[in-house]
Each structure stands twice: as C-alpha cells, then as structure tokens.
Design an enzyme around this catalytic site. Structure first.
Site, PDB file in Angstrom:
ATOM      1  N   TYR A 238      -7.889  11.714  80.178  1.00  0.00           N
ATOM      2  CA  TYR A 238      -6.823  12.082  79.261  1.00  0.00           C
ATOM      3  C   TYR A 238      -6.534  13.558  79.514  1.00  0.00           C
ATOM      4  O   TYR A 238      -7.451  14.387  79.501  1.00  0.00           O
ATOM      5  CB  TYR A 238      -7.247  11.894  77.804  1.00  0.00           C
ATOM      6  CG  TYR A 238      -7.218  10.475  77.315  1.00  0.00           C
ATOM      7  CD1 TYR A 238      -6.035   9.756  77.278  1.00  0.00           C
ATOM      8  CD2 TYR A 238      -8.385   9.853  76.859  1.00  0.00           C
ATOM      9  CE1 TYR A 238      -6.007   8.448  76.810  1.00  0.00           C
ATOM     10  CE2 TYR A 238      -8.372   8.550  76.375  1.00  0.00           C
ATOM     11  CZ  TYR A 238      -7.176   7.860  76.362  1.00  0.00           C
ATOM     12  OH  TYR A 238      -7.154   6.571  75.900  1.00  0.00           O
ATOM     13  N   ASP A 266      -0.139   6.261  79.852  1.00  0.00           N
ATOM     14  CA  ASP A 266       0.582   5.480  78.844  1.00  0.00           C
ATOM     15  C   ASP A 266       0.219   5.890  77.422  1.00  0.00           C
ATOM     16  O   ASP A 266       0.403   5.117  76.478  1.00  0.00           O
ATOM     17  CB  ASP A 266       0.320   3.980  79.034  1.00  0.00           C
ATOM     18  CG  ASP A 266      -1.148   3.609  78.882  1.00  0.00           C
ATOM     19  OD1 ASP A 266      -1.991   4.513  78.723  1.00  0.00           O
ATOM     20  OD2 ASP A 266      -1.459   2.394  78.935  1.00  0.00           O
ATOM     21  N   HIS A 358      -3.057  -0.586  78.127  1.00  0.00           N
ATOM     22  CA  HIS A 358      -4.085   0.067  77.310  1.00  0.00           C
ATOM     23  C   HIS A 358      -4.787  -0.945  76.398  1.00  0.00           C
ATOM     24  O   HIS A 358      -5.152  -0.646  75.269  1.00  0.00           O
ATOM     25  CB  HIS A 358      -3.439   1.165  76.464  1.00  0.00           C
ATOM     26  CG  HIS A 358      -4.302   2.377  76.279  1.00  0.00           C
ATOM     27  ND1 HIS A 358      -4.134   3.534  77.003  1.00  0.00           N
ATOM     28  CD2 HIS A 358      -5.334   2.618  75.449  1.00  0.00           C
ATOM     29  CE1 HIS A 358      -5.010   4.441  76.606  1.00  0.00           C
ATOM     30  NE2 HIS A 358      -5.765   3.907  75.672  1.00  0.00           N
TER      31      HIS A 358
END
Length: 499
Positions: A238, A266, A358
C-alpha cells in the site's frame, strides 16, 4: 545493572499525566507516547501501572517498545514477585468460543478449504470474523467471485498417459511447488497469536510463495526471519502518502531478499465493509504494525477504516517510473480490472498484473478476476506472443478448489492468488492448518489434472474449458451449498431491545 522498580511504585503512575507500564518484566514510561499511539491512549491507560504483557504480545513484535521508545523512558526491571497482573475477565461468549475450539474437528476430518472457513467462523472472536469475512456494500462481488468459477465447465481430454502429473511452475521466474501463491491478507494476529508467521513457516516447508502484506500484524523483518534459506517471498505494497517511507520500505524489502513487488492499485480509499463497520470501536488489536507511530487513526468505523489512514489516494500512472527507479524487483500491479489498464501496465514495462477486486472488499458489483481474464488475455495478444514470458497475469478472488486454479490457468493465468482460504486455515489450526491446505490443493490438483487429461500446467489450454455461460450473471447454475452454508448474510440496524 538495570534499576529495580517495585510493582507498587509502578502502580503509583497510572494516569495520563504519568503513565508507566510493565512489559516482559521491564518498566517503561509511556506518558509522552500516549497522544501518538495509533490505537489511541485509552488502550494504554487501561494497563497503566500494571503488567501489560498479555495485551502487548499478540499485536506487537518483540522489539517494538524498545525500538520506538527513547532510552530514557526505559526505567528498569520490575522487582520479582511484586507484579500485579491484570485479571482478564472471561465472558460467557468467550467461554463458548473456547469450548468450540476444544471441540474442533481434527485435521484428519478437514477435507476441503470450506471446512477451514466453517471452523474459523465458529471459533474466531466476532470482531476478527467480521473483519476477515466482510466485503463492500451489498457483498455482491464477493459472492460473484465464487459463482463465476461455477459457470465455467470443463471439456476433458481422454486416453492420455496421466500416470505422472506435475503441477509445479514458476512465478515471476521463481520456482513454486503449486500454481498458487499466498495472497496478502492483513492483521493475521486477529485470528491467531502467530499471525503471518504461520504462513511463512508453512510456505517454507512446502515451497509455496508467500506475499507479505503491508498491513501485517507481525513486523516485516519478523516474517522474513521466519523463512528458510532460499524461500521466495513477495511484498504487497500500500503506497504511503509519504513517499520517503514507501521508498525505505521497498528498498529494505529488496535488501532482505524479497523477489517481487505487488503494488495495490484498487484501494485509493477502502470500501465500506458493513459487517466490519458494525463492530464500531477498534481497540489495539485492530492496528497494523506500520501504524505504530501514527496519530489520527479512525477507530469508530471498524478495523478496515482504522488501518487505512496512511494510504495515498493520489497514486497514478505518473508514479510508475518512480517505482521502477527505486527498485530492481519485478513490479506487478494488483487490482487491475480492464484490458485498457492491462495494456497500459504492459506498455509501462511492468512485470505483470493481478486481476483482482480485492476479495470483493472494494467496488461492489465489479466483475470477478476470472471473468476479466477473458478480455485481458485477448487484449494482450495484440502486444505479442501469448502467454508472454515477460508479462505475467495472475488472478485472485473466490478460489476454493484446485479446479478453480486449473480453469484460470487454462484461460491464460500464470498462477492464482489465494488469501482468505489460507488465512482461515491458520486461524483454525495454526501452521498445521496451512500445511493441510497445501495438501488438499495437491490432492485435488492431481485428481483434476488426471481427469482433465493434463500432465503438466503447460498442457492446460482454453479448449479444455467452456466459458459460454461465464458472462451470464443470472441463470440456473447449481448452488454452492458448502459456500452458502458458511456465508453470513448482511444484517440491518438492530433495535436496542427486542420486544
């Protein structure tokens, strides 16, 4: 020699203006750290003046407090036999959970990956189950991820010598005993004291590649240290708003031997995961290691919101050259959903993409990765040979059977990622559960490859599957009774007192 401090002296410092705690027999002054603690000051003050080891251990690496607290705040060792430990109240709900843990089926009785999920659902604390199992909005996509595979039908070949079948492969040039890697899932210690270490240890024994999550409960170095020599690990990233933090993290991972960088693309904002949100306030166990020195962490909208405060929503294609400049690791974009973005990733010279939504936790009613694979493969064929050895396509989401794996590979995937299923396996049974999950995959791969007429992964071709029903999102696909028996429907807001 360390100064000796009595427990009675420690107990005198039990307020926000003077807060001492005991961890592993040592005394620390954490007063100045209270406003900086990512989980808020309340959880620390709960243990002010007493032994906090039991609360500290499940959610911190062993050296967290010694690393992050200035040396002058290390006050000494607690005098022997004077420690007053916090008595943890065992609720009726917790007693039932402990009884269910004791009554779990033996591992020999676990015959598929759904079994792990059922055991985890019954034995996990409610907050952990809500975080792990939740998906966004109406949870359409998480269910579609599973259903999509059941709209693909096999077209098996016969009279082929399948006395020996081989399902090993390479992923980003790295050997893997399975055409499956462990996809990143956050906060493993919510479900088991050893958290992500269960995955690292099991993967090392069985030659499976683990993707280390940014939002792991265990420290990154702790997970890498748990690997055996030569074990392959990837990193899921991230991207932090502070790019210098991201740069140091990525470069440190490369120095530690990580072989691939999977950038999550995403999640400019985490989805509304209502099961998780209904858990409301998040205590210390819902905070990831990367947030240890951050303030302003939101704790009133579930675990997902509490762990997302640092993620950069400005991430864009213009950042790709920068990532390529800071690392030599192959870079893969995780969360691609369209052929347009797949072609852009290829044109930017990246190593591959993960077709992912995800786990259904972001944009609800987005399509499954396996359905998107059809259009993506067709688009990539316009750029050169297919499969392309310089650009790999992975799929994750909804995979519970080896038959799902084989369908994805037949349609062009290099390998698949499995996240929740492996996570549930260690929540229910620790490292042994993960190893059993690998065994189940091996057994199912052997059977399905023989029945399909494929001796190796390379023998899997699009002609072996029928995708004519895949794009039909309504129909008469037989219900998945195992999945449906575990799935927990969303609930509406509840009245405080039922009449």
């Amino acid at each position: 020699m360390s100064l000796e401090v009595s427990a009675q002296t420690v107990a005198e410092h039990a307020t926000a203006s003077s807060c001492w705690i005991i961890v592993h027999g040592k005394v620390y002054d954490v007063t100045d750290f209270l406003p900086e603690h990512p989980g808020g000051s309340k959880i620390i003050l709960k243990y002010a003046g007493v032994d906090a080891t039991e609360a500290y251990d499940p959610i911190h690496p062993p050296d967290a407090i010694t690393t992050h607290l200035p040396k002058d705040k290390h006050l000494g060792v607690v005098a022997p036999n004077t420690v007053v430990k916090v008595v943890k109240e065992v609720t009726a709900e917790e007693k039932i959970r402990q009884e269910l843990m004791a009554a779990r089926p033996s591992l020999d009785e676990i015959v598929n990956l759904h079994d792990f999920e059922a055991v985890a659902k019954a034995t996990l604390p409610p907050k952990a189950w809500a975080y792990y199992s939740s998906a966004s909005d109406d949870e359409i996509t998480i269910r579609e991820n599973r259903a999509a595979y059941q709209r693909i039908w096999f077209r098996p070949r016969v009279l082929r010598d399948v006395s020996v079948v081989n399902w090993s492969t390479t992923i980003l040039g790295q050997k893997s005993s399975l055409p499956v890697y462990i996809s990143a899932t956050a906060l493993g210690k919510l479900g088991h004291p050893d958290g992500e270490l269960n995955l690292a240890r099991a993967a090392g024994k069985h030659g499976v590649i683990q993707m280390i999550p940014t939002l792991a409960s265990c420290a990154f170095d702790e997970i890498v240290d748990a690997a055996v020599p030569g074990q392959v690990q990837f990193l899921q990233l991230y991207v932090n708003r502070d790019r210098e933090i991201t740069k140091k993290y990525v470069q440190h991972a490369e120095k530690r031997g990580v072989k691939g960088l999977f950038i999550t693309v995403d999640a400019p904002q985490l989805g509304r995961r209502e099961k998780d949100m209904r858990m409301k306030l998040v205590d210390e166990s819902g905070v990831a290691k990367v947030q240890e020195n951050q303030s302003g962490v939101k704790k009133n909208e579930g675990v997902a919101r509490a762990i997302s405060s640092f993620i950069d929503p400005s991430l864009s294609w213009k950042d790709i050259p920068w990532f390529k400049s800071i690392t030599n690791m192959p870079i893969v974009l995780k969360g691609v959903a369209t052929p347009e973005d797949a072609l852009m990733a290829y044109d930017y010279g990246l190593a591959g993409i993960v077709l992912s939504n995800h786990g259904g936790r972001q944009l609800d009613t987005s399509r499954s990765g396996i359905e998107n694979l059809i259009e993506v493969a067709a688009a990539l064929k316009t750029r050169g040979p297919w499969p392309n050895p310089k650009f790999e396509v992975f799929v994750d989401g909804g995979i519970r059977r080896a038959s799902d794996v084989l369908k994805a590979i037949a349609l062009g995937a290099s390998a698949v990622g499995v996240g929740r299923a492996f996570m549930y396996s260690f929540c229910a049974y620790g490292q042994d559960g993960v190893e059993k999950a690998f065994e189940i995959f091996r057994d199912e791969l052997q059977m399905n490859m023989r029945l399909l007429g494929a001796r190796t992964i390379d023998d899997l071709t699009p002609e072996m599957v029928d995708i004519s029903a895949l794009h039909s999102h309504v129909g008469i696909t037989p219900p998945d009774n195992l999945y449906n028996s575990i799935y927990q429907p969303l609930t509406l807001a509840q009245f405080k007192n039922k009449l």
